[in-house]
Design a protein around this motif. Structure first.
Motif, PDB file in Angstrom:
ATOM      1  N   CYS A  68      16.745  -4.173   1.521  1.00  0.00           N
ATOM      2  CA  CYS A  68      15.977  -3.292   2.368  1.00  0.00           C
ATOM      3  C   CYS A  68      15.745  -3.904   3.813  1.00  0.00           C
ATOM      4  CB  CYS A  68      14.680  -2.567   1.989  1.00  0.00           C
ATOM      5  SG  CYS A  68      15.092  -1.563   0.372  1.00  0.00           S
ATOM      6  N   ALA A  69      15.436  -5.218   3.878  1.00  0.00           N
ATOM      7  CA  ALA A  69      15.292  -5.876   5.125  1.00  0.00           C
ATOM      8  C   ALA A  69      16.635  -6.072   5.714  1.00  0.00           C
ATOM      9  CB  ALA A  69      14.652  -7.322   4.701  1.00  0.00           C
ATOM     10  N   LEU A  70      17.535  -6.263   5.139  1.00  0.00           N
ATOM     11  CA  LEU A  70      18.967  -6.375   5.762  1.00  0.00           C
ATOM     12  C   LEU A  70      19.218  -4.930   6.525  1.00  0.00           C
ATOM     13  CD1 LEU A  70      20.920  -8.547   3.206  1.00  0.00           C
ATOM     14  CD2 LEU A  70      20.377  -9.250   5.462  1.00  0.00           C
ATOM     15  N   VAL A  71      19.243  -3.994   5.787  1.00  0.00           N
ATOM     16  CA  VAL A  71      19.934  -2.601   6.306  1.00  0.00           C
ATOM     17  C   VAL A  71      18.709  -2.102   7.299  1.00  0.00           C
ATOM     18  CG1 VAL A  71      21.089  -2.061   4.214  1.00  0.00           C
ATOM     19  CG2 VAL A  71      18.929  -1.171   4.454  1.00  0.00           C
ATOM     20  N   GLY A  72      17.535  -2.504   7.258  1.00  0.00           N
ATOM     21  CA  GLY A  72      16.656  -1.925   8.073  1.00  0.00           C
ATOM     22  C   GLY A  72      15.971  -3.018   8.977  1.00  0.00           C
ATOM     23  N   GLU A  73      16.681  -4.077   9.349  1.00  0.00           N
ATOM     24  CA  GLU A  73      16.136  -5.174  10.230  1.00  0.00           C
ATOM     25  C   GLU A  73      15.536  -4.692  11.399  1.00  0.00           C
ATOM     26  OE1 GLU A  73      16.807  -9.807  11.232  1.00  0.00           O
ATOM     27  OE2 GLU A  73      18.363  -8.723  10.313  1.00  0.00           O
ATOM     28  N   LEU A  78      10.704  -0.219   5.064  1.00  0.00           N
ATOM     29  CA  LEU A  78       9.715  -0.174   4.076  1.00  0.00           C
ATOM     30  C   LEU A  78       9.659   1.091   3.377  1.00  0.00           C
ATOM     31  CD1 LEU A  78       6.833  -1.429   6.420  1.00  0.00           C
ATOM     32  CD2 LEU A  78       7.854  -2.603   4.383  1.00  0.00           C
ATOM     33  N   LEU A  79      10.052   2.180   3.859  1.00  0.00           N
ATOM     34  CA  LEU A  79      10.198   3.480   3.203  1.00  0.00           C
ATOM     35  C   LEU A  79      11.283   3.440   2.123  1.00  0.00           C
ATOM     36  CD1 LEU A  79       9.330   5.942   5.881  1.00  0.00           C
ATOM     37  CD2 LEU A  79       7.904   5.285   4.007  1.00  0.00           C
ATOM     38  N   LEU A  80      12.493   2.631   2.551  1.00  0.00           N
ATOM     39  CA  LEU A  80      13.515   2.412   1.621  1.00  0.00           C
ATOM     40  C   LEU A  80      13.104   1.720   0.543  1.00  0.00           C
ATOM     41  CD1 LEU A  80      16.674   2.893   1.096  1.00  0.00           C
ATOM     42  CD2 LEU A  80      17.250   0.878   2.391  1.00  0.00           C
ATOM     43  N   ALA A  81      12.394   0.721   0.952  1.00  0.00           N
ATOM     44  CA  ALA A  81      11.953  -0.201  -0.197  1.00  0.00           C
ATOM     45  C   ALA A  81      11.114   0.169  -1.234  1.00  0.00           C
ATOM     46  CB  ALA A  81      11.398  -1.594   0.370  1.00  0.00           C
ATOM     47  N   VAL A  82      10.191   1.356  -0.938  1.00  0.00           N
ATOM     48  CA  VAL A  82       9.320   1.915  -1.986  1.00  0.00           C
ATOM     49  C   VAL A  82       9.881   3.030  -2.653  1.00  0.00           C
ATOM     50  CG1 VAL A  82       7.347   0.907  -0.668  1.00  0.00           C
ATOM     51  CG2 VAL A  82       8.108   3.192  -0.207  1.00  0.00           C
ATOM     52  N   ASN A  83      10.793   4.003  -1.985  1.00  0.00           N
ATOM     53  CA  ASN A  83      11.348   4.981  -2.708  1.00  0.00           C
ATOM     54  C   ASN A  83      12.335   4.848  -3.620  1.00  0.00           C
ATOM     55  OD1 ASN A  83       9.931   7.689  -1.551  1.00  0.00           O
ATOM     56  ND2 ASN A  83      10.496   6.548   0.400  1.00  0.00           N
ATOM     57  N   HIS A  84      11.999   4.309  -4.830  1.00  0.00           N
ATOM     58  CA  HIS A  84      13.098   4.177  -5.935  1.00  0.00           C
ATOM     59  C   HIS A  84      12.232   4.279  -7.256  1.00  0.00           C
ATOM     60  CE1 HIS A  84      11.723  -0.051  -6.404  1.00  0.00           C
ATOM     61  NE2 HIS A  84      11.704  -0.103  -5.210  1.00  0.00           N
ATOM     62  N   SER A  85      12.886   4.271  -8.390  1.00  0.00           N
ATOM     63  CA  SER A  85      12.063   4.287  -9.533  1.00  0.00           C
ATOM     64  C   SER A  85      11.503   3.231 -10.107  1.00  0.00           C
ATOM     65  CB  SER A  85      13.061   4.814 -10.724  1.00  0.00           C
ATOM     66  OG  SER A  85      13.896   6.058 -10.402  1.00  0.00           O
ATOM     67  N   GLY A  86      11.819   1.959  -9.426  1.00  0.00           N
ATOM     68  CA  GLY A  86      11.188   0.730 -10.023  1.00  0.00           C
ATOM     69  C   GLY A  86       9.694   0.337  -9.726  1.00  0.00           C
ATOM     70  N   ASP A  87       9.667  -1.008  -9.356  1.00  0.00           N
ATOM     71  CA  ASP A  87       8.445  -1.676  -9.032  1.00  0.00           C
ATOM     72  C   ASP A  87       8.208  -1.462  -7.607  1.00  0.00           C
ATOM     73  OD1 ASP A  87       6.007  -2.908  -8.770  1.00  0.00           O
ATOM     74  OD2 ASP A  87       6.525  -4.563  -9.939  1.00  0.00           O
ATOM     75  N   SER A  88       7.844  -0.259  -7.001  1.00  0.00           N
ATOM     76  CA  SER A  88       7.539  -0.023  -5.464  1.00  0.00           C
ATOM     77  C   SER A  88       6.722  -0.737  -4.774  1.00  0.00           C
ATOM     78  CB  SER A  88       7.454   1.546  -5.472  1.00  0.00           C
ATOM     79  OG  SER A  88       8.245   2.442  -5.990  1.00  0.00           O
ATOM     80  N   ALA A 144       0.803  -1.080  -0.160  1.00  0.00           N
ATOM     81  CA  ALA A 144      -0.004  -0.115  -0.015  1.00  0.00           C
ATOM     82  C   ALA A 144       0.825   1.280   0.039  1.00  0.00           C
ATOM     83  CB  ALA A 144      -0.897   0.088   1.268  1.00  0.00           C
ATOM     84  N   LEU A 145       2.143   1.329   0.775  1.00  0.00           N
ATOM     85  CA  LEU A 145       2.945   2.248   0.785  1.00  0.00           C
ATOM     86  C   LEU A 145       3.329   2.740  -0.655  1.00  0.00           C
ATOM     87  CD1 LEU A 145       5.049   1.826   3.858  1.00  0.00           C
ATOM     88  CD2 LEU A 145       3.612   3.711   3.339  1.00  0.00           C
ATOM     89  N   GLY A 146       3.845   1.626  -1.451  1.00  0.00           N
ATOM     90  CA  GLY A 146       4.477   1.752  -2.711  1.00  0.00           C
ATOM     91  C   GLY A 146       3.589   1.778  -3.988  1.00  0.00           C
ATOM     92  N   ALA A 147       2.254   1.483  -3.806  1.00  0.00           N
ATOM     93  CA  ALA A 147       1.288   1.515  -4.985  1.00  0.00           C
ATOM     94  C   ALA A 147       1.152   3.131  -5.443  1.00  0.00           C
ATOM     95  CB  ALA A 147      -0.191   1.173  -4.294  1.00  0.00           C
ATOM     96  N   PRO A 148       0.881   4.097  -4.892  1.00  0.00           N
ATOM     97  CA  PRO A 148       0.710   5.108  -5.524  1.00  0.00           C
ATOM     98  C   PRO A 148       2.018   5.777  -6.346  1.00  0.00           C
ATOM     99  CG  PRO A 148      -0.030   5.404  -3.343  1.00  0.00           C
ATOM    100  CD  PRO A 148       0.795   4.375  -3.263  1.00  0.00           C
ATOM    101  N   ILE A 149       3.186   5.299  -6.037  1.00  0.00           N
ATOM    102  CA  ILE A 149       4.243   5.681  -6.683  1.00  0.00           C
ATOM    103  C   ILE A 149       5.126   4.684  -7.595  1.00  0.00           C
ATOM    104  CG2 ILE A 149       4.886   7.615  -4.953  1.00  0.00           C
ATOM    105  CD1 ILE A 149       7.073   5.739  -3.562  1.00  0.00           C
ATOM    106  N   GLU A 150       4.272   3.728  -7.769  1.00  0.00           N
ATOM    107  CA  GLU A 150       4.868   2.452  -8.515  1.00  0.00           C
ATOM    108  C   GLU A 150       5.473   2.824  -9.841  1.00  0.00           C
ATOM    109  OE1 GLU A 150       3.403  -1.842 -10.573  1.00  0.00           O
ATOM    110  OE2 GLU A 150       1.780  -0.621  -9.679  1.00  0.00           O
ATOM    111  N   PHE A 151       4.753   4.063 -10.656  1.00  0.00           N
ATOM    112  CA  PHE A 151       5.400   4.042 -12.019  1.00  0.00           C
ATOM    113  C   PHE A 151       5.977   5.409 -11.919  1.00  0.00           C
ATOM    114  CE2 PHE A 151       1.616   1.152 -12.522  1.00  0.00           C
ATOM    115  CZ  PHE A 151       2.275   0.204 -13.292  1.00  0.00           C
TER     116      PHE A 151
END
Length: 369
Positions: free
Chosen positions: A288-293, A300-310, A31-38
């Motif tokens: 992202c799970a390793l660096v933010g364990e 989760l925010l790191l996992a969605v804030n990028h140009s790919g399939d957020s 749900a976090l990544g959905a609005p910025i997926e593309f």
């Protein structure tokens, strides 16, 4: 599938929390990544500030906390595994998991093609989950998932060979729905095998199904108390014995090496790819799970804030850390606004009851196959 009779009350409660955490965490990341997926990273920062997305935001419908096909398909994976487990326990019929999970995905396909539950059609289109009206919403489903389910499956491929459906596709649709196999399996090898087999329902590229199996194996280890790092190491050893593991191994090893460098950032995430294919989605979720364990929100925010399939990378990361820490570690602010939260919890508890042998799901919820 096998029960875990003999699990103590404390162990059972902890596992229940981890199953809930895995499914809820994946949904939150989705749900976090959905609005910025593309959106590109530049667009994300332009719209949301230098730090990028920091909370649920309204989507084009003006709503927040909505999940995508990633969570939808994950829930139907759970339903299929419960039905397979009930069939084995009540009638002694095993080995039908792939067909049963495929039938569950056909029920998911109805949610993409109808605005409300259609008329029941034999045993394939019955049951409790298909009656959840909120699921009947098309959420940018992957083309391979849609086209694959419209084809007959046929015999599965031998290890390392292209599968019978979409043999050239290794899209991330295999990985994003495969966490439940790790929750339900009696061991990591079984989790890998069944996830890889069920990935072939829609995606036939060997890397697509090996990456799905690897993800299920990692989820198995963290849901049984391992750290993410331990789970990744054990899984790399496991998949090294499997044909066609090379792309998945290379991607996960790159994530591990990058995590060891420190200084996590969206720019670092993007060096692992765009996550549109299975091994890249797995690698970004693992990184992202390793660096933010120890900080799920940050991860989760790191996992969605990028140009790919957020949404897919957010989902993978959320599955991993939710399974690692349990539901209590998830942000209540996000959970309180999450679409379908009650349904996710009910499915998680039904799966847990089956796995630990503490009770059977109600027959009216999971009839037939």
């Amino acid at each position: 599938m096998h029960g875990r009779d003999g699990m103590s009350g404390t162990e059972g409660a902890t596992f229940r929390s981890r199953v809930r955490g895995c499914l809820l965490g994946g949904a939150v990341g989705d749900a976090l990544g959905a609005p910025i997926e593309f959106d590109s990273l530049n667009v994300i920062r332009r719209n949301h500030g230098r730090e990028g997305l920091t909370d649920f935001v309204h989507d084009w419908r003006g709503k927040v906390g909505l999940v995508t096909d990633d969570t939808q398909m994950t829930l139907f994976t759970v339903e299929g595994l419960i039905r397979a487990g009930v069939l084995q326990r009540e009638k002694g019929v095993g080995g039908a998991e792939v067909d049963i999970v495929r039938n569950a995905y056909l029920r998911w396909l109805d949610t993409q093609e109808h605005q409300a539950p259609p008329a029941a059609d034999g045993l394939v289109r019955t049951g409790w989950l298909r009656e959840q009206a909120w699921l009947y919403s098309r959420r940018a489903p992957g083309n391979a998932c849609l086209s694959g389910l419209r084809r007959n499956l046929g015999p599965l491929a031998g290890p390392g060979m292209p599968g019978p459906v979409n043999p050239g596709s290794k899209g991330c649709g295999t990985v994003m729905r495969s966490a439940p196999f790790g929750l339900a399996a009696p061991d990591a090898s079984s989790a890998f095998r069944l996830a890889a087999e069920c990935a072939q329902i829609t995606h036939g590229h060997p890397t697509g199904y090996v990456a799905a199996g690897a993800f299920a194996s990692i989820v198995f280890f963290v849901s049984r108390g391992g750290t993410v790092s331990q789970a990744v190491r054990e899984t790399l050893r496991l998949i090294a014995e499997r044909p066609a593991h090379e792309e998945t191994t290379a991607a996960v090893e790159a994530a591990v090496a990058l995590a060891g460098e420190g200084r996590p950032s969206p720019e670092a995430v993007e060096t692992l790819g765009g996550a549109w294919v299975a091994e890249e989605a797995l690698a970004i979720g693992v990184y992202c799970a390793l660096v933010g364990e120890d900080d799920i929100d940050r991860a989760l925010l790191l996992a969605v804030n990028h140009s790919g399939d957020s949404d897919s990378t957010g989902s993978v990361c959320g599955n991993l850390l939710g399974a690692r820490h349990g539901e209590a570690a998830l942000s209540q602010s996000w959970l309180s606004r999450l679409e379908g939260r009650d349904t996710v919890i009910e499915l998680a508890d039904d799966l847990t009851d089956l796995v630990i042998g503490s009770g059977d799901p109600r027959p009216d919820r999971y009839p037939g196959t």
